[in-house]
Scaffold this active site. Structure first.
Site, short mmCIF file in Angstrom:
data_model
loop_
_atom_site.label_atom_id
_atom_site.label_comp_id
_atom_site.label_asym_id
_atom_site.label_seq_id
_atom_site.Cartn_x
_atom_site.Cartn_y
_atom_site.Cartn_z
CG ASP A 12 -19.20 -61.18 -28.13
OD1 ASP A 12 -19.11 -60.09 -27.51
OD2 ASP A 12 -17.87 -60.33 -29.24
CE1 TYR A 25 -15.14 -57.90 -33.53
CE2 TYR A 25 -17.10 -58.39 -32.82
CZ TYR A 25 -15.77 -58.65 -32.61
OH TYR A 25 -14.86 -58.76 -31.67
CE LYS A 34 -16.62 -57.42 -27.70
NZ LYS A 34 -17.16 -58.45 -29.80
CG HIS A 79 -14.45 -53.44 -29.56
ND1 HIS A 79 -14.81 -54.12 -31.08
CD2 HIS A 79 -13.05 -54.18 -29.51
CE1 HIS A 79 -14.87 -55.36 -31.34
NE2 HIS A 79 -13.54 -55.53 -30.65
N1 LIG Z 1 -13.19 -57.80 -27.41
C1 LIG Z 1 -12.28 -58.35 -28.72
O1 LIG Z 1 -11.29 -57.81 -28.73
C2 LIG Z 1 -12.40 -59.38 -29.43
C3 LIG Z 1 -13.85 -59.80 -29.10
N2 LIG Z 1 -13.60 -61.39 -30.33
C4 LIG Z 1 -15.14 -62.06 -30.05
O2 LIG Z 1 -14.61 -63.43 -29.51
C5 LIG Z 1 -15.26 -64.60 -30.67
C6 LIG Z 1 -14.61 -66.11 -31.02
O3 LIG Z 1 -12.73 -65.19 -30.62
P1 LIG Z 1 -12.30 -65.88 -32.00
O4 LIG Z 1 -11.40 -64.97 -32.04
O5 LIG Z 1 -13.28 -65.92 -33.76
O6 LIG Z 1 -12.12 -67.20 -31.90
P2 LIG Z 1 -11.87 -69.14 -31.72
O7 LIG Z 1 -11.09 -69.09 -30.75
O8 LIG Z 1 -13.67 -68.32 -31.16
O9 LIG Z 1 -12.11 -69.57 -32.40
C7 LIG Z 1 -12.75 -69.54 -34.15
C8 LIG Z 1 -11.95 -70.84 -34.99
O10 LIG Z 1 -12.51 -72.02 -34.55
C9 LIG Z 1 -13.02 -72.36 -35.81
N3 LIG Z 1 -13.77 -73.83 -34.89
C10 LIG Z 1 -14.93 -73.31 -34.51
N4 LIG Z 1 -15.21 -74.16 -32.94
C11 LIG Z 1 -14.44 -75.42 -33.76
C12 LIG Z 1 -14.18 -76.88 -33.51
N5 LIG Z 1 -15.13 -77.51 -32.70
N6 LIG Z 1 -13.66 -77.47 -33.84
C13 LIG Z 1 -12.54 -76.88 -34.29
N7 LIG Z 1 -12.70 -75.68 -35.44
C14 LIG Z 1 -13.64 -74.71 -34.73
C15 LIG Z 1 -13.92 -72.12 -36.25
O11 LIG Z 1 -14.33 -72.55 -37.62
P3 LIG Z 1 -15.27 -71.77 -38.08
O12 LIG Z 1 -15.61 -70.73 -38.21
O13 LIG Z 1 -15.18 -72.15 -39.88
O14 LIG Z 1 -16.48 -72.93 -38.06
C16 LIG Z 1 -12.86 -70.54 -36.71
O15 LIG Z 1 -11.66 -70.69 -37.50
C17 LIG Z 1 -15.35 -63.01 -32.03
O16 LIG Z 1 -15.72 -63.91 -32.76
C18 LIG Z 1 -15.88 -62.33 -31.09
O17 LIG Z 1 -17.22 -62.45 -31.07
C19 LIG Z 1 -12.81 -61.82 -30.62
C20 LIG Z 1 -11.24 -61.61 -31.00
C21 LIG Z 1 -11.24 -59.83 -30.12
O1 LIG Z 2 -12.75 -57.97 -31.82
C1 LIG Z 2 -11.15 -57.63 -32.87
C2 LIG Z 2 -11.30 -58.90 -33.62
O2 LIG Z 2 -10.07 -58.69 -34.27
C3 LIG Z 2 -9.66 -57.21 -34.53
C4 LIG Z 2 -7.86 -56.86 -34.57
O3 LIG Z 2 -7.87 -56.89 -33.88
C5 LIG Z 2 -9.45 -56.29 -32.83
O4 LIG Z 2 -9.02 -55.61 -33.34
C6 LIG Z 2 -10.78 -57.39 -32.60
O5 LIG Z 2 -10.76 -56.24 -30.91
#
Ligand SMILES: NC(=O)C1=CN([C@@H]2O[C@H](COP(=O)(O)OP(=O)(O)OC[C@H]3O[C@@H](n4cnc5c(N)ncnc54)[C@H](OP(=O)(O)O)[C@@H]3O)[C@@H](O)[C@H]2O)C=CC1
Ligand SMILES: O=C1CO[C@H](CO)[C@@H](O)[C@@H]1O
Length: 304
Positions: free
Chosen positions: A33, A38, A67, A100
């Protein structure tokens, strides 16, 4: 769970993302993804290229999502945006391109155009006009399919009214504190698959506050983890898989990338699935607070 808008999205160190994607592909992950905003699509592309060159995967084995960012909603900018993504990822096409957010920002220039109060400068482009332009990307072969992200029910209905190519996916924040049952049911009724982002509660989000609850530290969740001899993260991911929701955990830590993949050797009972559903508290970790006031803000005026 108050939040602030932060343009500081890519908080990984240089090289970390390339290594993480390489590790993930080696361990068996095939869905990656991405997003222009990003700021790391080149790093992701380097990993993909390396793994294809090594013969670990072929392009056709991978499912690449990216996105369209909010500053590229104007119809003539949509193709410009995907071409930049394709160049950075080093591929001829992607599998899924999502809008997005339904909110458009002032075009061109900064990804986060801010006014003197530090608020994003909005654009009045309507997402249905952006959608028509995204349909052209499928016809031209830049992406196999198109979809939405952060769209509410009413907004999806508006897109469906004008679409000749229907959205195949809506990517939304989803975890036990915000289980999204109503929106998921609606999407399913329209043949739209749902992807759960922030499935672990996004503990590294730049706008986290010390007083915010931590999903992975939830006592009830930890009890379930003990019961199944799994980690809280594995329970959270298995929960989504069992409700037919795609999920995209983020990690740059090899042991966690592996842990998050090892969720196919156990099953949560129906009773525990229903129990996890009771954790819902409308707890949004990614509420896009600074775009409040935008006429197309997805979470401001609609229940779901
Ligand atoms: N469409 C949108 O608007 C959005 C899309 N996204 C997408 O979703 C993905 C995931 O969401 P995100 O917000 O990053 O949050 P997550 O819920 O995936 O959490 C990520 C965090 O959890 C930690 N982590 C991962 N695996 C473990 C584990 N097994 N045990 C303990 N801690 C863990 C990571 O640490 P570390 O990396 O240090 O290991 C990082 O700090 C993003 O990368 C993005 O691709 C996210 C937000 C908005
Ligand atoms: O993927 C994302 C990560 O966080 C950002 C800040 O709100 C968002 O805009 C975005 O959707």
């Amino acid at each position: 769970m108050k939040t602030i808008f932060s343009p500081k999205l890519n908080n990984s160190k240089k090289g970390e993302v390339t290594q993480a994607v390489k590790d993930a592909i080696d361990l068996g992950y095939r869905h990656i993804d991405c997003a222009h905003v990003y700021g790391n699509e080149k790093e992701v592309g380097d990993a993909i290229k390396a793994k294809i060159t090594e013969g670990v995967v072929r392009r056709e084995d991978l499912f690449l999502t990216s996105k369209l960012w909010n500053t590229f909603h104007r119809p003539d900018l949509v193709e410009v945006a995907i071409k930049e993504t394709l160049k950075n990822l080093g591929v001829d096409f992607i599998n899924l391109y999502l809008m997005h957010w339904p909110v458009a920002y002032k075009e061109e220039g900064e990804l986060f155009p801010l006014n003197k109060d530090g608020k994003p400068i909005f654009s009045d482009v309507d997402y249905v006009d952006t959608w028509k332009s995204m349909e052209e990307l499928v016809k031209k072969g830049f992406t196999k399919s198109i979809g939405l992200s952060n769209f509410n029910k009413r907004q999806i209905e508006r897109v469906l009214e004008i679409a000749t190519i229907k959205p195949v996916n809506n990517q939304i924040e989803c975890h036990p504190y915000l289980n999204q049952t109503r929106l998921i049911d609606f999407c399913k009724s329209k043949g739209i698959a749902v992807t759960a982002y922030s499935p672990l509660g996004s503990p590294d989000r730049p706008w986290a506050k010390p007083e915010d609850p931590s999903l992975m530290q939830d006592t009830k969740l930890k009890e379930l983890a003990l019961k199944y001899k799994k980690t809280p993260a594995q329970i959270l991911l298995r929960y989504q898989i069992q409700r037919n929701v795609i999920t995209i955990p983020k990690s740059v830590t090899k042991s966690r990338i592996e842990e998050n993949f090892n969720i196919f050797d156990f099953e949560l009972s129906m009773e525990d699935m229903n129990y996890i559903n009771t954790f819902d508290c409308n707890g949004r970790f990614c509420p896009m607070t600074a775009s409040l006031g935008h006429p197309h803000h997805p979470f401001e005026n609609d229940e779901f």
